[in-house]
Design an enzyme around this catalytic site. Structure first.
Site, PDB file in Angstrom:
ATOM      1  N   ARG A  25      56.278  36.874  31.741  1.00 10.18           N
ATOM      2  CA  ARG A  25      54.945  36.165  31.601  1.00 10.18           C
ATOM      3  C   ARG A  25      54.974  34.691  32.058  1.00 10.18           C
ATOM      4  O   ARG A  25      55.928  33.898  31.564  1.00 10.18           O
ATOM      5  CB  ARG A  25      54.686  36.481  30.188  1.00 10.18           C
ATOM      6  CG  ARG A  25      53.230  35.820  30.085  1.00 10.18           C
ATOM      7  CD  ARG A  25      52.494  36.349  28.940  1.00 10.18           C
ATOM      8  NE  ARG A  25      51.091  35.630  28.895  1.00 10.18           N
ATOM      9  CZ  ARG A  25      50.230  35.908  28.036  1.00 10.18           C
ATOM     10  NH1 ARG A  25      50.489  36.410  27.054  1.00 10.18           N
ATOM     11  NH2 ARG A  25      48.829  35.185  28.000  1.00 10.18           N
ATOM     12  N   ARG A  53      48.907  39.248  33.366  1.00 15.01           N
ATOM     13  CA  ARG A  53      50.252  38.957  32.494  1.00 15.01           C
ATOM     14  C   ARG A  53      51.301  40.373  32.647  1.00 15.01           C
ATOM     15  O   ARG A  53      50.605  41.648  32.415  1.00 15.01           O
ATOM     16  CB  ARG A  53      50.189  38.799  31.083  1.00 15.01           C
ATOM     17  CG  ARG A  53      49.207  39.502  30.313  1.00 15.01           C
ATOM     18  CD  ARG A  53      48.351  38.764  29.325  1.00 15.01           C
ATOM     19  NE  ARG A  53      47.155  38.187  29.966  1.00 15.01           N
ATOM     20  CZ  ARG A  53      46.178  37.968  29.211  1.00 15.01           C
ATOM     21  NH1 ARG A  53      46.001  37.984  27.829  1.00 15.01           N
ATOM     22  NH2 ARG A  53      44.998  37.507  29.761  1.00 15.01           N
ATOM     23  N   ASP A 100      51.485  40.924  26.969  1.00 14.46           N
ATOM     24  CA  ASP A 100      50.935  40.132  26.080  1.00 14.46           C
ATOM     25  C   ASP A 100      50.730  40.711  24.593  1.00 14.46           C
ATOM     26  O   ASP A 100      50.624  41.700  24.544  1.00 14.46           O
ATOM     27  CB  ASP A 100      49.451  39.844  26.486  1.00 14.46           C
ATOM     28  CG  ASP A 100      48.504  38.840  25.535  1.00 14.46           C
ATOM     29  OD1 ASP A 100      49.119  37.794  25.074  1.00 14.46           O
ATOM     30  OD2 ASP A 100      47.385  39.046  25.158  1.00 14.46           O
ATOM     31  N   ASP A 146      49.960  39.941  20.703  1.00 14.97           N
ATOM     32  CA  ASP A 146      49.225  39.233  19.755  1.00 14.97           C
ATOM     33  C   ASP A 146      49.317  39.783  18.312  1.00 14.97           C
ATOM     34  O   ASP A 146      49.237  40.845  17.974  1.00 14.97           O
ATOM     35  CB  ASP A 146      47.755  38.985  19.993  1.00 14.97           C
ATOM     36  CG  ASP A 146      47.390  38.309  21.297  1.00 14.97           C
ATOM     37  OD1 ASP A 146      48.055  37.602  21.618  1.00 14.97           O
ATOM     38  OD2 ASP A 146      46.456  38.509  22.028  1.00 14.97           O
TER      39      ASP A 146
END
Length: 167
Positions: free
Chosen positions: A82, A91, A94, A96
């Site tokens: 990334r 990307r 990812d 989160d």
């Protein structure tokens, strides 16, 4: 005692499914995977001129603090290639942190330069709420005091999200 951490995973570069499966396998090194949602194909949000994403939600029990986990996630994202060249841009992976359920105090609320929990935009994103509602519909957002299902049901139409059929 471990925290139960809810995560959102996404990829829209290269072999999206392989990247997602690699990320889930890596998360197993951080704790015990409790649940993994189906994969969903989702239209990009904010920066629309890019490939569709593959997204899912994962629940993992971990003894790492949210800050430790976030630091490890950022290292893993770099390891997976990334590059943060453009905000909301393409990307390989990812990850989160959406919510952290502390077994003693309940849902954790953090607001630091390094990490904000609950994720500040999760309630606006169908690509987050749809998979999360699959594995944790009754979990409450600690600030908004609504369940994940209620947040999903309150979203306006739009934000294309469809279940992904693995090849």
């Amino acid at each position: 005692m471990p925290n139960l951490v809810y995560l959102s995973l996404g990829s829209n570069v290269g072999d999206r499914e392989a990247h997602m499966r690699d990320a889930i396998a890596w998360l197993e090194t951080k704790g015990r995977i409790v649940a993994v949602s189906s994969f969903y194909e989702t239209a990009p949000v904010d920066f629309a001129d890019q490939a569709w994403f593959l997204n899912c939600a994962v629940a993992v029990e971990t003894t790492e603090t949210p800050e430790q986990l976030m630091a490890a996630i950022l290292g893993f994202e770099r390891q997976m290639g990334r590059q943060r060249l453009q905000t909301k841009g393409p990307r390989t992976i990812d990850i989160d942190i959406l919510l952290v359920a502390d077994p003693i105090t309940g849902n954790t609320i953090l607001d630091s330069p390094a990490l904000t929990v609950p994720h500040p935009a999760m309630q606006q994103r169908r690509f987050v709420l749809e998979p999360l509602a699959e594995i944790a519909p009754a979990v409450r957002h600690p600030v908004l005091k609504k369940t994940i299902r209620q947040l999903l049901d309150a979203l306006p139409a739009g934000q294309a999200v469809r279940k992904y059929q693995s090849k």
